[in-house]
Design an enzyme around this catalytic site. Structure first.
Site, mmCIF file in Angstrom:
data_model
loop_
_atom_site.group_PDB
_atom_site.id
_atom_site.type_symbol
_atom_site.label_atom_id
_atom_site.label_comp_id
_atom_site.label_asym_id
_atom_site.label_seq_id
_atom_site.Cartn_x
_atom_site.Cartn_y
_atom_site.Cartn_z
ATOM 1 N N ILE A 145 0.956 -1.206 0.084
ATOM 2 C CA ILE A 145 -0.016 -0.007 -0.052
ATOM 3 C C ILE A 145 0.626 1.097 0.026
ATOM 4 O O ILE A 145 0.491 2.347 -0.789
ATOM 5 C CB ILE A 145 -0.870 -0.008 0.936
ATOM 6 C CG1 ILE A 145 -1.812 -1.096 0.997
ATOM 7 C CG2 ILE A 145 -1.762 1.111 1.162
ATOM 8 C CD1 ILE A 145 -2.916 -1.462 2.368
ATOM 9 N N ARG A 188 11.347 -0.989 7.093
ATOM 10 C CA ARG A 188 12.219 -1.972 7.433
ATOM 11 C C ARG A 188 13.129 -2.640 6.229
ATOM 12 O O ARG A 188 14.295 -2.634 6.493
ATOM 13 C CB ARG A 188 11.638 -3.410 7.880
ATOM 14 C CG ARG A 188 11.197 -3.405 9.396
ATOM 15 C CD ARG A 188 10.778 -4.697 10.094
ATOM 16 N NE ARG A 188 9.663 -4.929 9.050
ATOM 17 C CZ ARG A 188 8.328 -5.785 9.366
ATOM 18 N NH1 ARG A 188 8.496 -6.289 10.542
ATOM 19 N NH2 ARG A 188 7.458 -5.902 8.636
ATOM 20 N N THR A 189 12.492 -2.638 5.107
ATOM 21 C CA THR A 189 13.245 -3.038 3.868
ATOM 22 C C THR A 189 13.273 -1.957 2.853
ATOM 23 O O THR A 189 12.288 -1.390 2.533
ATOM 24 C CB THR A 189 12.582 -4.421 3.211
ATOM 25 O OG1 THR A 189 11.047 -4.273 3.546
ATOM 26 C CG2 THR A 189 13.254 -5.664 4.098
ATOM 27 N N THR A 219 -4.150 5.469 7.093
ATOM 28 C CA THR A 219 -5.315 4.576 6.807
ATOM 29 C C THR A 219 -4.535 3.173 7.175
ATOM 30 O O THR A 219 -5.219 1.968 6.451
ATOM 31 C CB THR A 219 -5.132 4.613 5.052
ATOM 32 O OG1 THR A 219 -3.966 4.478 4.782
ATOM 33 C CG2 THR A 219 -5.910 5.829 4.686
ATOM 34 N N ARG A 231 -3.841 1.387 10.984
ATOM 35 C CA ARG A 231 -4.415 0.962 12.027
ATOM 36 C C ARG A 231 -4.444 2.274 13.339
ATOM 37 O O ARG A 231 -3.199 2.826 13.372
ATOM 38 C CB ARG A 231 -3.995 -0.028 12.749
ATOM 39 C CG ARG A 231 -4.417 -1.341 11.922
ATOM 40 C CD ARG A 231 -5.797 -1.571 12.098
ATOM 41 N NE ARG A 231 -6.285 -2.899 11.507
ATOM 42 C CZ ARG A 231 -6.585 -3.006 10.279
ATOM 43 N NH1 ARG A 231 -6.699 -2.246 9.257
ATOM 44 N NH2 ARG A 231 -6.930 -4.200 9.755
ATOM 45 N N GLU A 241 -11.907 1.329 17.608
ATOM 46 C CA GLU A 241 -13.342 1.192 16.415
ATOM 47 C C GLU A 241 -14.526 0.673 17.060
ATOM 48 O O GLU A 241 -14.303 -0.392 17.781
ATOM 49 C CB GLU A 241 -12.732 0.876 15.304
ATOM 50 C CG GLU A 241 -11.714 1.788 14.431
ATOM 51 C CD GLU A 241 -11.270 1.216 13.233
ATOM 52 O OE1 GLU A 241 -12.011 0.309 12.615
ATOM 53 O OE2 GLU A 241 -10.384 1.729 12.973
ATOM 54 N N HIS A 300 -13.408 3.999 8.740
ATOM 55 C CA HIS A 300 -12.716 2.894 8.129
ATOM 56 C C HIS A 300 -13.041 2.293 6.724
ATOM 57 O O HIS A 300 -13.548 1.139 6.379
ATOM 58 C CB HIS A 300 -12.828 1.738 9.266
ATOM 59 C CG HIS A 300 -11.699 0.710 8.765
ATOM 60 N ND1 HIS A 300 -11.386 0.093 10.202
ATOM 61 C CD2 HIS A 300 -11.118 0.065 7.943
ATOM 62 C CE1 HIS A 300 -10.303 -0.855 9.778
ATOM 63 N NE2 HIS A 300 -10.163 -0.786 8.169
HETATM 64 C C1 8YV Z 1 -10.997 -4.142 5.851
HETATM 65 C C2 8YV Z 1 -8.422 -3.634 6.563
HETATM 66 O O1 8YV Z 1 -12.336 -3.417 5.769
HETATM 67 O O2 8YV Z 1 -7.697 -5.099 5.277
HETATM 68 C C3 8YV Z 1 -7.563 -4.643 6.366
HETATM 69 O O3 8YV Z 1 -6.784 -4.686 7.037
HETATM 70 O O4 8YV Z 1 -8.481 -2.710 7.352
HETATM 71 C C4 8YV Z 1 -9.726 -3.256 5.672
HETATM 72 O O5 8YV Z 1 -9.537 -3.550 4.319
HETATM 73 C C5 8YV Z 1 -11.175 -4.874 7.229
HETATM 74 O O6 8YV Z 1 -9.935 -5.357 7.815
HETATM 75 C C6 8YV Z 1 -12.132 -6.181 7.204
HETATM 76 O O7 8YV Z 1 -11.954 -7.033 7.765
#
Ligand code: 8YV
Length: 327
Positions: free
Chosen positions: A164, A185-186, A244, A246, A275, A293
């Site tokens: 990502i 890290r890499t 985006t 955690r 959350e 989220h």
């Molecule tokens: C999801 C996310 O909405 O993939 C992930 O880690 O945070 C999101 O894409 C969520 O995890 C669904 O379980």
């Protein structure tokens, strides 16, 4: 009660999924769907673990050591719908002989798009602008009305250069002509680093030298509160933080304080420490964009995520190697 002759594995699906995914699962497995879509509490998760061969779970299921300690245990696979799996205690799963898979790759582009959307919303103050208009507070155009900051050509700092992070980097460099610093890290392979003109630095330098910092690390003991008061103080006063990944990667109390005092100019958040609860301090601020989220919330990603979880379930049911095994 007729005796079941089915030898199909029993799979509990903890939340409603797009129709094509539920159909594929139902054709192949003895599925237990969650039609009312109410989140499963610890007792309901234990019931699923005691009575199903596999569980297709999501980020809303807290699968800690206590829940996974259920007796008797029937489940052999947790096929997680999503790439992040910090809600599953991997050590406890391993101890109980449960394999764990995730769904990497299929949500990369949508999550990167959302990070860019947050960058634009935060730098140009778009949420505030829309709130002004909807509240009938817009008095008309004038040269000094609602000025934001330019995004194009600025320096983006990325923390975590996985799939990502790289997708965000490509958009920023090729779409917005941004300069790129990153901590990871890499290091990127030389060719990719050269194509993006990306400079690898330590985390502190990312914060000190970027106009916008975007977080793309997984949640873990190591990344918890990676963004704390000290690192926010390193940022320039016009700095913007985007998350985006955690919620627990950021010390939310320190962020509220930094936004209140003007230590940084703004933030764009899609994820939160607890959350769906959102820190009231964040809710009270205008200079933070708050999304619920939505990173992978497209029809395309959600179907692809479901089908990826399905493929892992099929591989497991056929005794093949699991394509996306993480534990
Ligand atoms: C999801 C996310 O909405 O993939 C992930 O880690 O945070 C999101 O894409 C969520 O995890 C669904 O379980």
């Amino acid at each position: 009660h007729p005796v079941s002759v089915s030898t199909r594995p029993v799979v509990t699906v903890t939340r409603r999924l797009p129709a094509p995914v539920e159909s594929a699962l139902a054709e192949r497995f003895d599925v237990r769907l969650n039609r009312p879509d109410t989140p499963l509490d610890a007792a309901a998760l234990q019931e699923a673990l005691a009575t199903s061969d596999a569980v297709l779970c999501t980020v809303s299921d807290r699968l800690g050591a206590e829940v996974l300690g259920v007796e008797p245990l029937r489940t052999r696979l947790l096929a997680n719908f999503g790439v992040g799996f910090e809600h599953i205690n991997l050590d406890a799963a391993r101890a109980r002989g449960i394999a764990v898979t995730n769904t990497p790759g299929v949500l990369t582009e949508d999550t990167a798009d959302l990070a860019v959307a947050l960058m634009l919303m935060a730098t140009r103050r778009l949420g505030e602008g829309e709130r002004e208009l909807r509240a009938a507070r817009w008095a008309g155009w004038h040269p000094m009305h609602h000025l934001g900051r330019r995004l194009s050509g600025k320096t983006l700092g990325i923390v975590g250069m996985g799939r990502i992070g790289r997708a965000v980097a490509r958009r920023a460099v090729h779409g917005f002509g941004m300069r790129l610093l990153y901590a990871s890290r890499t290091e990127l392979p030389a060719g990719e680093a050269a194509a993006l003109d990306a400079v690898h630095v330590d985390v502190d330098r990312v914060f000190a030298e970027s106009d916008v910092v975007s977080l793309h690390v997984p949640s873990s003991g190591e990344t918890r509160h990676l963004v704390d008061a000290r690192r926010l103080e390193l940022m320039p006063p016009h700095g913007i933080l985007i998350n985006t990944s955690r919620g627990d990667v950021v010390d939310e109390g320190a962020l509220v304080d930094a936004l209140q005092r003007g230590v940084i100019a703004g933030a764009g958040l899609d994820v939160y420490a607890e959350e769906p609860r959102v820190n009231p301090g964040l809710l009270a601020l205008q200079n933070v964009v708050l999304l619920p989220h939505l990173g992978s919330a497209t029809v395309e990603s959600r179907i692809a995520m479901g089908m990826r979880a399905f493929e892992n379930l099929v591989a497991w049911s056929e005794g093949r190697e699991l394509p996306d095994r993480v534990g």
